[in-house]
Design a protein around this motif. Structure first.
Motif, PDB file in Angstrom:
ATOM      1  N   SER A   1      28.670 -18.829  -0.557  1.00 41.63           N
ATOM      2  CA  SER A   1      29.822 -19.376   0.169  1.00 41.63           C
ATOM      3  C   SER A   1      30.716 -20.201  -0.743  1.00 41.63           C
ATOM      4  O   SER A   1      31.945 -20.083  -0.701  1.00 41.63           O
TER       5      SER A   1
ATOM      6  N   GLU B   1      32.662 -18.124  -3.387  1.00 40.28           N
ATOM      7  CA  GLU B   1      33.830 -17.449  -2.815  1.00 40.28           C
ATOM      8  C   GLU B   1      35.020 -18.398  -2.721  1.00 40.28           C
ATOM      9  O   GLU B   1      36.170 -17.957  -2.658  1.00 40.28           O
ATOM     10  N   LYS B   2      34.740 -19.714  -2.720  1.00 37.17           N
ATOM     11  CA  LYS B   2      35.817 -20.708  -2.677  1.00 37.17           C
ATOM     12  C   LYS B   2      36.188 -21.200  -4.065  1.00 37.17           C
ATOM     13  O   LYS B   2      36.980 -22.131  -4.214  1.00 37.17           O
TER      14      LYS B   2
END
Length: 735
Positions: free
Chosen positions: A575, A578-579
């Motif tokens: 997560s 992906e940022k």
């Protein structure tokens, strides 16, 4: 340079398969062209419900000459080696080979020159192979053919430089010769016509009522639907997924508007839109305040003489029949309270090894209560969370959800409001599935958050407990999605919870509420009350089997649940990456272990990322890595650790004394700041170590001849590592 045009014309392709098939066909053809040494400038794929088309531009009419060299055996090698080399190179005698001194000896070399042939000669095999290798999710045979395809294939256009490519596709019972003819719209422009190239092909299709470009069809549909909505005084409900699907259902889109009978408008809007969208592919319209309007947009595949009146009337008739079922179920479902539906959950198996849905909601209710208590909810909020969890799955027994599974949870919310249950309970019933994906809304209401967390954590702990963990791309129970859902619920709501404690609570509930333990308890109680007079239903074998099952289940849970936290951290890393968060910074914080408060963990990562981006941070990182590397090497060589405290009396040089003092000061300051969760401040405290570290490595020899002095300096390096470990393991950081 020439153009290659291919069209595969067939019966209607399922909408969901068209784009992928066009892309796959483009990939297969272009890969095979490249493998054959045939260059091109660009390739463009198109799809409609009845055709896949591919145009490849900038293709040479003749393949380039190829010069290939093959190295052979050393001069003087045995005859057998020479014979094998000649055969592989296609030479008649060794005299045709060259001798070259490679610096490692003289070797034979064969120089093979191949004249490039006509490109068109290579195309039939390329086209045939691409067609046969095109992967379809589902395929069929038709007639007496043994060829499998998504739908019956009727014709193939294969044009190169304006001429038909000589070749055909053998289907088994029949053969389709490559040609230059296709067909237009099935009803508006029936009949075949010939084409000479892509520009001619596209223009004639348009004249034959076929819009080849998918994006152009989407624009026509969207613009028409928006104008139709405005004309009715409403606005179009945004639905990109439906737009994508409808573009794959029509070759010549015609937008029409229909009406929804007023008698259906008291049925929940979600039920109406689900029925229209899923079963009829209608677009919903909304009023200016966001409510469902009594109108819909349908996209026909043709024009009609009456301007679409018969088409609209037919669709309204079909919709009335569909919505009549929905209204009947809705009216019947409102007659039964959610709590009265709970016994019905005992008849629905959640999983063979995990019992019924009733047992699941029993666990969810207890876990929701524990989570609400851990988050400091008020007494009324805790009670509401427990009630909402009990009722969360009750709507699965309703007729509406049976007919429209997409509205589970939403249906429960409507029934809860109808019963007069508190708003937080009703909203939590609808939101307990959320978030369903990375773009889905995250619940923020306190009761909804507790129930949503309980639902996902019970899922994770339960399936890890029976060893149904995701493997590779296989994740049949969507556990990765559940883990990301928990992460988003915790992080985006800033929840200060310890995951390990919640997992432990869920594990205990699972052990106490699993089907084996319930059966064991039931049998045991029966034996206690009927000692000496056994009935047929239970005997000693039943008791032993239940006891064995319970023992096996508890052992399995104990083995598999501890792997859940590392699984969570893996999903967290995915997560964050992906940022744009660096994976090494995440690893550096996670390497410390013992941190399961996600909010605090991410605050550490953010502070570390900001610090290493500064000059002081980069220099401190370099010094820390140097200290860590020296320490690792020396500890391995000596076979011992140097983690003992530094002996201040053995600090010899001013630079090592200064570093020792700086480490003590920075450690005290950083410890206090870490306890206060001021990780940025703690990193600033570490910045003060830069100068004494630089001076230490510039002036001090760690591996001194004096063994005690050396050991003390290694302990000083260990103290550097331990001090920085208040925030992260700096050895894990790259660069």
């Amino acid at each position: 340079m020439a153009e290659l045009l291919i069209e595969l014309f067939m019966e209607e392709i399922p909408a969901r398969m068209q784009v992928r098939a066009a892309d796959d066909f483009k990939r297969l053809v272009t890969d095979k062209l490249a493998a054959a040494g045939i260059a091109f400038t660009k390739a463009e794929a198109h799809s409609t419900p009845r055709r896949l088309a591919l145009v490849v531009d900038g293709v040479p009419t003749a393949q380039a000459d190829v010069r290939e060299e093959k190295k052979g055996p050393r001069v003087g090698s045995p005859e057998q080696a020479l014979a094998g080399f000649l055969k592989g190179a296609g030479l008649a005698s060794i005299d045709q080979a060259e001798q070259r001194d490679t610096g490692k000896g003289v070797f034979y070399f064969a120089v093979i020159e191949k004249k490039g042939g006509a490109t068109v000669d290579a195309l039939p095999a390329i086209i045939d192979a691409a067609i046969r290798e095109l992967p379809w999710p589902k395929s069929m045979r038709w007639g007496a053919n043994d060829f499998r395809w998504v739908r019956p294939l009727h014709s193939i256009i294969a044009l190169f430089d304006g001429a038909v490519v000589p070749g055909s596709l053998n289907l088994g019972a029949k053969t389709i010769a490559y040609g230059n003819e296709t067909q237009g719209h099935r009803f508006l422009s029936p009949g075949a016509f010939s084409v000479t190239g892509f520009a001619d092909y596209k223009a004639k299709l348009e004249a034959a009522h076929v819009v080849l470009d998918r994006e152009a069809r989407k624009r026509l549909i969207l613009d028409g639907a928006q104008k139709a909505a405005v004309a009715e005084g409403f606005r179009l409900k945004d639905d990109p997924g439906l737009l994508e699907e409808v573009a794959g259902l029509v070759e010549y889109p015609v937008v029409l508007t229909g009406a929804i009978d007023d008698k259906f408008m008291d049925v929940p809007a979600e039920v109406l839109t689900t029925s229209m969208r899923t079963h009829q592919r209608y677009f919903a319209l909304e009023t200016t305040d966001g409510k469902l309007a009594p109108r819909f947009v349908v996209v026909a595949n043709r024009t009609t003489a009456d301007g679409g009146k018969a088409v609209v009337a037919g669709n309204e008739r079909v919709l009335r029949a569909r919505l009549s079922d929905a209204k009947f179920f809705w009216d019947q479902d409102l007659k039964v309270k959610l709590e009265d539906r709970l016994p019905g959950l005992k008849d629905i198996t959640f999983h063979a090894k995990l019992g019924t849905l009733h047992q699941r909601v029993e666990r969810m209710a207890a876990l929701s209560k524990s989570i609400a208590q851990a988050l400091g909810y008020s007494a009324s909020e805790i009670e509401q969370a427990e009630i909402a969890a009990w009722l969360a799955k009750a709507d699965l027994t309703t007729g509406v959800v049976g007919e429209f599974p997409e509205v589970q949870g939403i249906m429960g919310r409507y029934v809860a409001y109808h019963e007069g249950l508190p708003a937080p309970v009703a909203e939590a019933i609808a939101d307990h599935y959320k978030p369903l994906g990375p773009s889905d809304r995250v619940p923020t209401d306190k009761v909804s958050v507790a129930v949503a967390l309980a639902e996902k954590i019970d899922t994770l702990v339960a399936f890890f407990g029976i060893d149904e963990k995701p493997t590779g791309s296989r994740d049949p129970f969507a556990l990765r999605r559940a883990a990301l859902g928990v992460i988003r619920l915790v992080v985006e709501n800033g929840l200060r919870v310890k995951l390990a404690a919640i997992f432990a609570a869920s594990e205990n509930l699972l052990k106490n509420k699993n089907p084996y333990s319930l059966e064991y308890s039931k049998i045991e109680n029966h034996l206690k009350t009927n000692r000496g007079r056994m009935v047929d239903l239970y005997d000693e074998k039943d008791l032993e089997a239940a006891a064995d099952g319970l023992k096996h289940f508890e052992e399995q849970v104990a083995v598999n649940v501890p792997s859940l936290l590392p699984f969570f951290f893996d999903r967290l890393k995915v997560s964050l990456k992906e940022k744009g968060v660096r994976h090494d910074l995440i690893d550096a914080v996670l390497a410390l272990g013992g941190e399961d408060d996600l909010v605090r963990l991410l605050a550490r990562v953010d502070a570390l990322a900001a610090f290493v981006a500064t000059e002081d941070g980069a220099n401190l990182l370099a010094a820390a890595k140097r200290a860590s590397n020296i320490l690792r090497i020396e500890e391995k060589k000596d076979g011992k650790s140097y983690s003992e405290p530094v002996d201040a009396s053995r600090l010899d040089q001013p630079e090592e004394k200064a570093l020792a003092d700086a480490l003590i000061a920075a450690g005290k300051q950083a410890t206090a700041l870490v306890e206060a969760e001021d990780f940025t401040g703690a990193m600033a405290a570490f910045a003060a170590l830069r100068a004494p570290l630089d001076a230490f490595f510039d002036k001090v020899t760690v591996n001194a001849e004096d063994k005690e002095l050396r050991a003390n300096r290694l302990r000083l390096l260990s103290q550097i590592r331990d001090t920085l470990a208040l925030i992260a393991d700096f050895s894990k950081i790259e660069g």
